[in-house]
Structures are given as structure tokens and as C-alpha cells.
Design a protein around this motif. Structure first.
Motif, mmCIF file in Angstrom:
data_model
loop_
_atom_site.group_PDB
_atom_site.id
_atom_site.type_symbol
_atom_site.label_atom_id
_atom_site.label_comp_id
_atom_site.label_asym_id
_atom_site.label_seq_id
_atom_site.Cartn_x
_atom_site.Cartn_y
_atom_site.Cartn_z
ATOM 1 N N LEU A 161 54.908 31.620 49.450
ATOM 2 C CA LEU A 161 54.369 30.968 50.316
ATOM 3 C C LEU A 161 52.708 32.348 50.898
ATOM 4 C CD1 LEU A 161 54.690 27.523 51.167
ATOM 5 C CD2 LEU A 161 53.516 27.992 49.133
ATOM 6 N N LEU A 162 53.739 32.891 51.500
ATOM 7 C CA LEU A 162 52.832 34.267 52.377
ATOM 8 C C LEU A 162 52.596 35.362 51.467
ATOM 9 C CD1 LEU A 162 55.026 34.200 55.412
ATOM 10 C CD2 LEU A 162 52.894 33.601 54.896
ATOM 11 N N ALA A 163 53.959 35.447 50.031
ATOM 12 C CA ALA A 163 53.570 36.339 49.511
ATOM 13 C C ALA A 163 51.912 35.990 48.560
ATOM 14 C CB ALA A 163 54.475 36.703 48.521
ATOM 15 N N PHE A 164 51.892 35.198 48.616
ATOM 16 C CA PHE A 164 50.343 35.114 48.044
ATOM 17 C C PHE A 164 49.437 34.672 48.527
ATOM 18 C CE2 PHE A 164 53.764 33.902 44.849
ATOM 19 C CZ PHE A 164 53.476 34.557 43.622
ATOM 20 N N SER A 165 49.714 34.958 50.219
ATOM 21 C CA SER A 165 48.291 34.318 50.976
ATOM 22 C C SER A 165 47.886 35.707 51.303
ATOM 23 C CB SER A 165 48.807 33.913 52.019
ATOM 24 O OG SER A 165 49.766 34.565 52.727
ATOM 25 N N PHE A 166 46.950 36.104 52.261
ATOM 26 C CA PHE A 166 45.690 37.173 52.853
ATOM 27 C C PHE A 166 47.078 37.727 53.415
ATOM 28 C CE2 PHE A 166 44.173 39.246 56.244
ATOM 29 C CZ PHE A 166 43.534 39.383 55.884
ATOM 30 N N PHE A 167 48.258 37.231 54.244
ATOM 31 C CA PHE A 167 49.191 38.011 55.214
ATOM 32 C C PHE A 167 50.172 39.276 54.224
ATOM 33 C CE2 PHE A 167 47.913 34.795 57.148
ATOM 34 C CZ PHE A 167 47.537 35.173 58.651
ATOM 35 N N ARG A 168 50.637 38.780 52.790
ATOM 36 C CA ARG A 168 51.709 39.304 51.653
ATOM 37 C C ARG A 168 52.613 39.850 52.325
ATOM 38 N NH1 ARG A 168 48.935 38.943 47.111
ATOM 39 N NH2 ARG A 168 46.786 38.781 46.888
ATOM 40 N N PRO A 169 54.076 38.958 52.889
ATOM 41 C CA PRO A 169 55.207 40.739 52.912
ATOM 42 C C PRO A 169 55.669 40.970 52.239
ATOM 43 C CG PRO A 169 55.160 38.111 53.092
ATOM 44 C CD PRO A 169 54.114 38.155 52.644
ATOM 45 N N GLY A 170 55.257 40.774 50.871
ATOM 46 C CA GLY A 170 56.094 42.198 50.180
ATOM 47 C C GLY A 170 57.263 41.191 49.208
ATOM 48 N N TRP A 171 57.510 41.320 48.176
ATOM 49 C CA TRP A 171 58.575 41.093 47.262
ATOM 50 C C TRP A 171 59.957 41.741 47.466
ATOM 51 C CZ3 TRP A 171 58.560 36.688 45.363
ATOM 52 C CH2 TRP A 171 56.784 36.010 44.648
ATOM 53 N N GLY A 172 59.602 42.938 49.169
ATOM 54 C CA GLY A 172 60.759 43.031 49.568
ATOM 55 C C GLY A 172 61.601 42.608 50.279
ATOM 56 N N VAL A 173 60.414 41.654 50.782
ATOM 57 C CA VAL A 173 61.338 40.796 51.562
ATOM 58 C C VAL A 173 61.439 38.946 50.966
ATOM 59 C CG1 VAL A 173 59.989 40.034 54.014
ATOM 60 C CG2 VAL A 173 59.580 41.660 53.714
ATOM 61 N N VAL A 174 60.614 39.023 50.063
ATOM 62 C CA VAL A 174 60.939 37.778 49.576
ATOM 63 C C VAL A 174 62.193 37.622 49.039
ATOM 64 C CG1 VAL A 174 59.859 35.881 48.239
ATOM 65 C CG2 VAL A 174 58.571 36.568 49.379
ATOM 66 N N VAL A 175 62.702 39.269 47.907
ATOM 67 C CA VAL A 175 64.101 38.984 47.541
ATOM 68 C C VAL A 175 65.293 38.342 48.772
ATOM 69 C CG1 VAL A 175 65.677 40.168 46.240
ATOM 70 C CG2 VAL A 175 62.955 39.888 45.022
ATOM 71 N N PRO A 176 65.700 39.009 49.094
ATOM 72 C CA PRO A 176 67.067 39.347 50.018
ATOM 73 C C PRO A 176 66.859 37.835 51.119
ATOM 74 C CG PRO A 176 66.090 41.078 50.905
ATOM 75 C CD PRO A 176 64.766 40.469 49.907
ATOM 76 N N TRP A 177 65.653 37.253 51.267
ATOM 77 C CA TRP A 177 65.589 35.594 51.355
ATOM 78 C C TRP A 177 65.852 34.875 50.534
ATOM 79 C CZ3 TRP A 177 66.310 35.173 56.536
ATOM 80 C CH2 TRP A 177 66.090 35.679 57.550
ATOM 81 N N LEU A 178 65.708 35.100 49.534
ATOM 82 C CA LEU A 178 65.943 33.928 48.560
ATOM 83 C C LEU A 178 67.004 34.306 47.859
ATOM 84 C CD1 LEU A 178 64.173 32.468 46.565
ATOM 85 C CD2 LEU A 178 64.006 34.427 44.975
ATOM 86 N N ALA A 179 68.407 35.836 47.794
ATOM 87 C CA ALA A 179 69.529 35.518 47.392
ATOM 88 C C ALA A 179 69.895 35.453 48.320
ATOM 89 C CB ALA A 179 69.584 36.830 47.087
ATOM 90 N N LEU A 180 69.461 35.378 49.910
ATOM 91 C CA LEU A 180 70.152 34.369 50.919
ATOM 92 C C LEU A 180 70.091 32.860 50.793
ATOM 93 C CD1 LEU A 180 69.906 35.220 55.138
ATOM 94 C CD2 LEU A 180 70.213 32.977 53.693
#
Length: 215
Positions: A161-180
């Protein structure tokens, strides 16, 4: 910067993996003279099975240590200045260490307590939605496993949700948490099967589940 040094990152990840791989439940039960925790109950090295074999006190200590071994490497890396993408990789490494500990032929726990530790170290505010989800599902269904599964799904969901928001943490952050999250859910695959069959035991009002949140 530490986060831009590949060798440093590899060392951090290895440290997180081996920290996460310490089988505290197994060690504590053996030190207490109760034998091998894997030979009893669900066969899990997590806090719930430890509490069955060694008592509630030993289970609580196992839970705290399993949280700590996820918290500590990520917390230290954060203090050292690693970025959020690097912290996400370390979080994944610590949980991988718990689930696939090399000291037990790469057979470990289900990773929920260690995942709690890495989230608390990386971004404590991200624990709010998973915890609310877990408690609500537990209250509604009395299934700890279902609460754990849905709580795990909330973690990468927040980052997405943050990746598509104003703050945009980036997929480099999203992918490891998704894998976890996928790893934790996959480790609950037997619980999912029993939930589908309607045979999964509940926390109260019957026999306790083999796979508690602290696994």
C-alpha cells in the motif's frame, strides 16, 4: 554508507541468519532435562510445544528469545545506518535462519515469533495492523493458526500500500517482506489443510492446536 557495501551486506545477512538459527526451544528443553522437544507434541521447536514439554515458564522464555533473535540483528543494523531495503533483507535472513536452521538439518520452527522480532526492530508501527488482525481473528474463530496466517499477510500488504502511496518505499523493500510472509504462511500449510477440512483444533473449548503463534 554501510548499505551500499555488498560485502558488508552479505556479512550482515549471514549474521542475521545464524542469529535466527539458534534453536532456543530445543536447547532450553534439553538443559531442563526434558529430552528432545521434537519428540513430543507437534514436534515443533517453538514456544508452544516447549510449554507442553517443559512447562509454561520455559515456553515464555523460548518465546522471548525467539523474538529477540529476530530483533537483535535488525536493530543493530538499523543503528549502524543500513537503509530500509537492507533491513528488509536482514529480516528475511533472520526468519530463514529460524525456519531452516542448519543445526537441525535445516528443520526449524514456523517463524512467527522471529518475524515479530524483526518487525519490531525494523518498524514497530507496522505491528499494529497485524496484531489487531491476529487478535480479532482469534476472538472470532479461536484459531491461532488462522490468526497467524492473516497477520503475516498484513505485513507485506502494508508495504505494498505504501509502495503505491506518496511515500513509496520501493519494491526493494516490499519483495523481502512479501517473501517473509509467504514463508510463514507456507510453514502453516498443514494448518491450512486442517482449516479447510474443519479439523483444526481451537485455542480454547477443545484440544489446543499443535501450531501456536509462537512456533
Amino acid at each position: 554508507m554501510p548499505s551500499s557495501d555488498p560485502k558488508s551486506l552479505v556479512l550482515w545477512c549471514l549474521a542475521a541468519f545464524f542469529c535466527g538459527s539458534i534453536p532456543f526451544g530445543l536447547l532450553l528443553v534439553k538443559l531442563a532435562g526434558k529430552g528432545d522437544v521434537r519428540a513430543h507434541g507437534s514436534g515443533n521447536i517453538g514456544a508452544t510445544n516447549v510449554s507442553r514439554v517443559g512447562g509454561k515458564g520455559l515456553g515464555v522464555v523460548t518465546l522471548l528469545l525467539d523474538i529477540l533473535k529476530g530483533f537483535l540483528p535488525v536493530f543493530l543494523a538499523k543503528r549502524a545506518g543500513l537503509g530500509t531495503d537492507m533491513l528488509a533483507l536482514l529480516a528475511l535472513a533472520a526468519v530463514l535462519g529460524h525456519i531452516y536452521t542448519p543445526w537441525l538439518k535445516f528443520q526449524g520452527g514456523k517463524g512467527v515469533a522471529t518475524a515479530l522480532g524483526v518487525i519490531l526492530a525494523a518498524e514497530p508501527t507496522l505491528m499494529v495492523l497485524p496484531m489487531v488482525t491476529f487478535l480479532f481473528v482469534l476472538w472470532l474463530t479461536r484459531h491461532v493458526s488462522l490468526g497467524s496466517i492473516l497477520a503475516a499477510a498484513m505485513v507485506p500488504g502494508q508495504f505494498m500500500l505504501l509502495a503505491f502511496s506518496f511515500f513509496r518505499p520501493g519494491w526493494g523493500v516490499v519483495v523481502p517482506w512479501l517473501a517473509l510472509a509467504i514463508l510463514v504462511i507456507w510453514k502453516h500449510r498443514e494448518n491450512i489443510k486442517r482449516l479447510q477440512e474443519g479439523t483444526e483444533a481451537k485455542l480454547w473449548g477443545g484440544k489446543k492446536e499443535d501450531s501456536h503463534v509462537q512456533g
